[in-house]
Structure formats: structure tokens, C-alpha cells
Design a protein around this motif. Sequence first.
Motif, PDB file in Angstrom:
ATOM      1  N   THR A 332       1.077  -1.235   0.209  1.00  0.00           N
ATOM      2  CA  THR A 332       0.127  -0.449   0.048  1.00  0.00           C
ATOM      3  C   THR A 332       0.361   1.244   0.335  1.00  0.00           C
ATOM      4  O   THR A 332       2.366   1.425   0.407  1.00  0.00           O
ATOM      5  N   PRO A 333       0.589   2.480  -0.231  1.00  0.00           N
ATOM      6  CA  PRO A 333       0.408   3.630  -0.162  1.00  0.00           C
ATOM      7  C   PRO A 333       1.863   3.723   1.154  1.00  0.00           C
ATOM      8  O   PRO A 333       2.622   4.424   1.239  1.00  0.00           O
ATOM      9  N   LEU A 334       0.908   3.971   1.953  1.00  0.00           N
ATOM     10  CA  LEU A 334       1.710   3.393   3.947  1.00  0.00           C
ATOM     11  C   LEU A 334       2.673   2.934   3.798  1.00  0.00           C
ATOM     12  O   LEU A 334       3.748   3.358   4.662  1.00  0.00           O
ATOM     13  N   GLU A 335       2.951   1.654   3.431  1.00  0.00           N
ATOM     14  CA  GLU A 335       3.851   0.676   3.300  1.00  0.00           C
ATOM     15  C   GLU A 335       4.539   1.653   2.335  1.00  0.00           C
ATOM     16  O   GLU A 335       6.161   1.366   2.583  1.00  0.00           O
ATOM     17  N   ILE A 336       5.050   1.596   1.597  1.00  0.00           N
ATOM     18  CA  ILE A 336       5.594   1.827   0.439  1.00  0.00           C
ATOM     19  C   ILE A 336       6.409   2.949   1.211  1.00  0.00           C
ATOM     20  O   ILE A 336       8.115   3.099   1.153  1.00  0.00           O
ATOM     21  N   GLY A 337       6.457   4.182   1.329  1.00  0.00           N
ATOM     22  CA  GLY A 337       6.288   4.978   2.170  1.00  0.00           C
ATOM     23  C   GLY A 337       6.994   4.168   3.561  1.00  0.00           C
ATOM     24  O   GLY A 337       8.189   4.987   3.944  1.00  0.00           O
ATOM     25  N   ILE A 338       6.579   3.370   4.311  1.00  0.00           N
ATOM     26  CA  ILE A 338       8.131   2.495   5.622  1.00  0.00           C
ATOM     27  C   ILE A 338       9.193   2.460   5.007  1.00  0.00           C
ATOM     28  O   ILE A 338      10.380   2.580   5.146  1.00  0.00           O
ATOM     29  N   VAL A 339       8.584   1.424   3.960  1.00  0.00           N
ATOM     30  CA  VAL A 339      10.042   0.633   3.150  1.00  0.00           C
ATOM     31  C   VAL A 339      11.633   1.550   2.728  1.00  0.00           C
ATOM     32  O   VAL A 339      12.270   2.272   3.125  1.00  0.00           O
ATOM     33  N   ARG A 340      10.287   3.244   2.259  1.00  0.00           N
ATOM     34  CA  ARG A 340      11.067   4.207   1.231  1.00  0.00           C
ATOM     35  C   ARG A 340      12.323   4.629   2.514  1.00  0.00           C
ATOM     36  O   ARG A 340      13.044   5.385   2.116  1.00  0.00           O
ATOM     37  N   ASP A 341      11.563   4.919   3.484  1.00  0.00           N
ATOM     38  CA  ASP A 341      12.077   5.407   4.737  1.00  0.00           C
ATOM     39  C   ASP A 341      13.752   5.196   5.099  1.00  0.00           C
ATOM     40  O   ASP A 341      14.142   5.331   6.074  1.00  0.00           O
ATOM     41  N   HIS A 342      13.999   3.478   4.844  1.00  0.00           N
ATOM     42  CA  HIS A 342      14.834   2.692   5.548  1.00  0.00           C
ATOM     43  C   HIS A 342      16.215   3.871   4.751  1.00  0.00           C
ATOM     44  O   HIS A 342      17.464   3.645   5.579  1.00  0.00           O
ATOM     45  N   SER A 343      16.213   4.549   3.719  1.00  0.00           N
ATOM     46  CA  SER A 343      16.940   4.733   3.546  1.00  0.00           C
ATOM     47  C   SER A 343      18.327   5.883   4.404  1.00  0.00           C
ATOM     48  O   SER A 343      18.992   5.910   5.192  1.00  0.00           O
ATOM     49  N   ARG A 344      17.261   6.670   5.041  1.00  0.00           N
ATOM     50  CA  ARG A 344      16.913   7.931   6.010  1.00  0.00           C
ATOM     51  C   ARG A 344      18.052   7.407   7.554  1.00  0.00           C
ATOM     52  O   ARG A 344      18.606   7.130   7.871  1.00  0.00           O
ATOM     53  N   VAL A 345      16.301   6.135   7.977  1.00  0.00           N
ATOM     54  CA  VAL A 345      16.680   5.447   8.932  1.00  0.00           C
ATOM     55  C   VAL A 345      18.558   4.862   8.397  1.00  0.00           C
ATOM     56  O   VAL A 345      19.669   4.565  10.688  1.00  0.00           O
ATOM     57  N   GLY A 346      19.255   4.074   7.785  1.00  0.00           N
ATOM     58  CA  GLY A 346      20.061   3.734   7.800  1.00  0.00           C
ATOM     59  C   GLY A 346      21.788   4.769   7.403  1.00  0.00           C
ATOM     60  O   GLY A 346      22.605   4.800   8.238  1.00  0.00           O
ATOM     61  N   TYR A 347      20.948   6.006   7.099  1.00  0.00           N
ATOM     62  CA  TYR A 347      21.807   7.193   7.416  1.00  0.00           C
ATOM     63  C   TYR A 347      22.382   7.625   9.462  1.00  0.00           C
ATOM     64  O   TYR A 347      23.293   7.800   9.527  1.00  0.00           O
ATOM     65  N   ASP A 348      21.441   7.812   9.246  1.00  0.00           N
ATOM     66  CA  ASP A 348      21.135   7.709  11.296  1.00  0.00           C
ATOM     67  C   ASP A 348      21.939   6.670  11.930  1.00  0.00           C
ATOM     68  O   ASP A 348      22.224   7.164  12.722  1.00  0.00           O
ATOM     69  N   ILE A 349      21.725   5.337  11.383  1.00  0.00           N
ATOM     70  CA  ILE A 349      22.243   4.879  11.917  1.00  0.00           C
ATOM     71  C   ILE A 349      24.171   4.492  11.979  1.00  0.00           C
ATOM     72  O   ILE A 349      24.917   5.000  12.769  1.00  0.00           O
ATOM     73  N   LEU A 350      24.652   5.132  10.775  1.00  0.00           N
ATOM     74  CA  LEU A 350      25.863   4.923  10.035  1.00  0.00           C
ATOM     75  C   LEU A 350      26.822   6.671  10.450  1.00  0.00           C
ATOM     76  O   LEU A 350      27.618   6.562  10.572  1.00  0.00           O
ATOM     77  N   LYS A 351      25.949   7.329  10.455  1.00  0.00           N
ATOM     78  CA  LYS A 351      26.333   8.993  10.555  1.00  0.00           C
ATOM     79  C   LYS A 351      27.967   9.103  11.707  1.00  0.00           C
ATOM     80  O   LYS A 351      28.549   9.640  11.135  1.00  0.00           O
ATOM     81  N   ASP A 352      27.237   8.483  12.392  1.00  0.00           N
ATOM     82  CA  ASP A 352      28.364   8.796  13.775  1.00  0.00           C
ATOM     83  C   ASP A 352      29.247   7.900  13.885  1.00  0.00           C
ATOM     84  O   ASP A 352      30.134   7.680  14.853  1.00  0.00           O
ATOM     85  N   ILE A 353      29.396   6.437  12.954  1.00  0.00           N
ATOM     86  CA  ILE A 353      30.211   5.386  12.737  1.00  0.00           C
ATOM     87  C   ILE A 353      31.631   6.083  12.059  1.00  0.00           C
ATOM     88  O   ILE A 353      31.244   6.683  10.628  1.00  0.00           O
ATOM     89  N   PRO A 354      33.120   6.456  12.121  1.00  0.00           N
ATOM     90  CA  PRO A 354      34.385   7.372  11.792  1.00  0.00           C
ATOM     91  C   PRO A 354      34.783   5.707  10.718  1.00  0.00           C
ATOM     92  O   PRO A 354      35.527   6.284  10.526  1.00  0.00           O
ATOM     93  N   PHE A 355      33.832   6.214   9.651  1.00  0.00           N
ATOM     94  CA  PHE A 355      34.701   5.259   8.498  1.00  0.00           C
ATOM     95  C   PHE A 355      35.442   6.435   7.452  1.00  0.00           C
ATOM     96  O   PHE A 355      35.490   7.324   7.565  1.00  0.00           O
ATOM     97  N   PRO A 356      36.693   5.153   6.702  1.00  0.00           N
ATOM     98  CA  PRO A 356      37.144   6.369   6.226  1.00  0.00           C
ATOM     99  C   PRO A 356      36.442   6.907   5.072  1.00  0.00           C
ATOM    100  O   PRO A 356      37.003   7.412   4.448  1.00  0.00           O
ATOM    101  N   TRP A 357      35.821   6.944   4.518  1.00  0.00           N
ATOM    102  CA  TRP A 357      34.911   6.737   3.503  1.00  0.00           C
ATOM    103  C   TRP A 357      33.307   7.774   3.812  1.00  0.00           C
ATOM    104  O   TRP A 357      33.174   7.455   5.018  1.00  0.00           O
ATOM    105  N   PRO A 358      32.931   7.567   2.893  1.00  0.00           N
ATOM    106  CA  PRO A 358      31.219   8.813   2.744  1.00  0.00           C
ATOM    107  C   PRO A 358      30.143   7.926   2.907  1.00  0.00           C
ATOM    108  O   PRO A 358      29.315   7.880   2.374  1.00  0.00           O
ATOM    109  N   VAL A 359      30.407   6.103   3.356  1.00  0.00           N
ATOM    110  CA  VAL A 359      29.556   5.368   3.713  1.00  0.00           C
ATOM    111  C   VAL A 359      28.336   6.197   3.895  1.00  0.00           C
ATOM    112  O   VAL A 359      26.780   5.405   3.226  1.00  0.00           O
ATOM    113  N   ALA A 360      27.807   6.568   5.326  1.00  0.00           N
ATOM    114  CA  ALA A 360      26.292   6.295   5.500  1.00  0.00           C
ATOM    115  C   ALA A 360      25.950   7.812   4.638  1.00  0.00           C
ATOM    116  O   ALA A 360      25.007   7.277   4.531  1.00  0.00           O
ATOM    117  N   ARG A 361      26.678   8.816   3.656  1.00  0.00           N
ATOM    118  CA  ARG A 361      25.775   9.303   2.480  1.00  0.00           C
ATOM    119  C   ARG A 361      25.874   8.640   1.753  1.00  0.00           C
ATOM    120  O   ARG A 361      24.519   8.759   0.863  1.00  0.00           O
TER     121      ARG A 361
END
Length: 446
Positions: A332-361
Amino acid sequence: MAEASPRPRVLVVEDEAIVVMDLRRRLERLGYELAAVADTGEEAVRLAGVVAPDLALMDIMLAGPMDGIAAAARIRERFSVPVVFLSAHTDPETLRRAGEAVPHGYVIKPFEDRELGTALEIALYRSRMERRLAENERWMAMTLAHLGEGVVTTGPDGLVRFVNPMAEKLLARPGDEVLGRTLAEVYQTRADEDMESDDGDSLLLCRADGASLPVEQRFSDILDDRGQRLGSVVVFRDISRRREVEQALRESVVGLRRTLKETVNALTVTSETRDPFTAGHQERVSHLASALAARLGCDADTCEGIRVAGLIHDIGKIHVPSEILAKPQSLTPLEIGIVRDHSRVGYDILKDIPFPWPVARMVLEHHERMDGSGYPHGLSGEAQLQGSRILAVADVAEAMTSHRPYRAAFPLEAMLDELRDGRGVRYDAAVVDACLEVLTDGTFQF
């Protein structure tokens, strides 16, 4: 107003009172100050130490056991006071003896003020230059003595003329064993085959005690002001401690890379346990993305960063309910919206990990499209990282050729048609071209 320079002070050594009176008047006229008067060689030596004159004007023939020549030599040796001889004697023997005392001038009686003034000025100038040279030599000697590098110099004959204390220590040879020998006899090195050096010049110094020492060296010619070679100098330093630090750093980097790899693997497993139907998807995207980066000419470090980002690009799906991820029907459109949010959630999980590359972005942007039709921010064109554009193509290519709960895998040709259709519109043209190449020339297989 600047203060006037003090008048040079002269010690007059003369045993005839009338000559002393004449010299006093002449010196006053020439701008000099009479510091003291001595009538014997012994008294001249004593006064030179007491009044510290700028120079001494000395008669050669003096009463007593010490004549002017002997007194001049003593004064020069003890106090470094320049001496100008004042004498009527010009016989060869007197001149020979006077020359041995290394005077700074010689005035023949009788003389004019101009002759006396010229002799005194030249003597003072020579004295200043000699003192400056001596000071420079002392500074140089002290610097070389306390230098943390070994220094060995040779003359034009190739024989060692100077060796500093650090060189003696590093060579394990006292200076008297080094001086007068050829450089090849006392300074020998060999390649260190067990150590790789960035500059390709890893050397071991062969010491006199049989030990070997890792060194860094520099050879230079010593040239005069006309460019003629006067000799050579080798400067070398012990790099044992640096080697130890570099080895410890290499081991630390290996450990950090191992930790990073294990962390990324743990994140990959975590995300894929939530979506068993896409198990292996991230790894396959990672392999394809790194292959595309290499085909596009990215350096090894950039390829590694893109590979790592590919391994965890869907980490944000851990927030998506399992029933949505495994749903066999269209979302459904609501479920699609939840799935699409995974990019932002992934960024939030990874943004503070000091990778030597821009992995979170890259994780945040892997669903963006060149025409701005992607998500989560609708970025277009160069606003996305190159790594993000590579991941986007690799993600589409892998997803279309894999089974999903709600559809069967597309044929390879259908996936290739999607890339060709979106080339330069939804997907980066250069990345699409690279993907078509590696998938059709046999370079890469899922």
C-alpha cells in the motif's frame, strides 16, 4: 641620536719615552685611545690580560729577556689581541721571526700618520673577520657535536677529514680510527631485503662491532664559489625507532581493518535477518558496485569504500516490520512510505561511525535518481556522490534479477533494457555504460 662608536683602544709597547709621547699624539689624531703603555715584553703580556686592548702596537726591540716578537706571540696565543709591529729593523732574519708571530701589520720607522692609520685599520678589520670566522666555527662545531645525525666529510683526496660524535656512535668507531681513511673503508651499507621502504632506499649500516643498523642517508658534494668540488659529506641517521613505530602502526591498521570488516559483516547479517527473502542482496550489490567503480577508474581506496557501503546499504530496513518485508502482494502507499524511509534510517544508524569513506551518505542517497525522481531528498545530477550513483545502478541491476515475495526475477535482458532506457535520465550515463560492459563481456556475474 645614535651613540658614537667607542674609540679603539691601543696597547703601546715601546721602551723609548719620546717615541711613546709621539705615538700618543698620533693615535689621538687618528681617533684611537691609548689603553696602556708597556716598556718590556713581560709587562706587555701582563697588561694585555688586564686592559683587554683592541690591538697592540709593539716595538720589536725591547729591553729584557722577552723581545717584541716573543711577546706578540704570547699575547696572540693567550688573548687573541691583534699586534702591529713597529720597528726600524728590516733585515731578513728579523722579518722571518716577525712573520712566525703572525702579526696583523708591520710599520717601518720612520712613518707618516697615513701609514700608521692604514696599518691599524687593516689590523682591526682582519681581527674582526678572524673573530667572526672563529665564532662561526665554534657555532658550527657545537651544532655538529650535538646534532642527532651522523656527519662524515671527506676532502678532494677522498679521505675522511671530519666525523662528528654521533657518527662515531653510529659507526661504533672512535674518531681517530676514521680520520684519514677512505669513506668506503669506514662507512658501508647494504640493502635491507626484509623491509619494504616507500622510497625504495631501505639500508642497513654495517657497524664496526658487527651489528647492523637501519639508516637513512644523504650524500652531497662540497663545492667552492666557482663550483669546484672540494670534497663530499654524508649525513645519516638511525631510523630504528621510526621502524618500530611504523611497524606498530601497520599492525594497528591491520587490526582496525579487521575490526571494521567484522563490524560491517555484523551490520549486514543484522539487516538480512529481518528480510530473509533478500539474503545475499547487499553482498551481490557490493560486488557489482566495486566492479563498476574499478571499471570507471576509481582508485583502490574509493572502490573499497563503495564496496563497504554496498554491504550495508539496506541496514535501515531493520526498522521495517517483517510482515511488510515478506508481504507477497503489492504494498500500500503507506507501506511503501515505510519501506522508503529505510535510506534515512540507515543514514541515522551509520552517520556517527568514523568510516574512512562517506558510507552513511552513500547509503542515504542510493535511491536518488539523476532526474530528481528518487528519494528521500529528490537530489539530481552532481548533487549525489559518485559512489551513490554507482550504488543506485548496482542496486537496480541486482534487484531486478532476483526473486521477491511479490514477483519473480526479471530476465537479464529486461534489466539491461531498464538501464539503457534510464541512461542519462534516471541513472548516471557513465555508470550505466560501465554496468552494461561488465555484465555483457563476462567480467562480472551475479
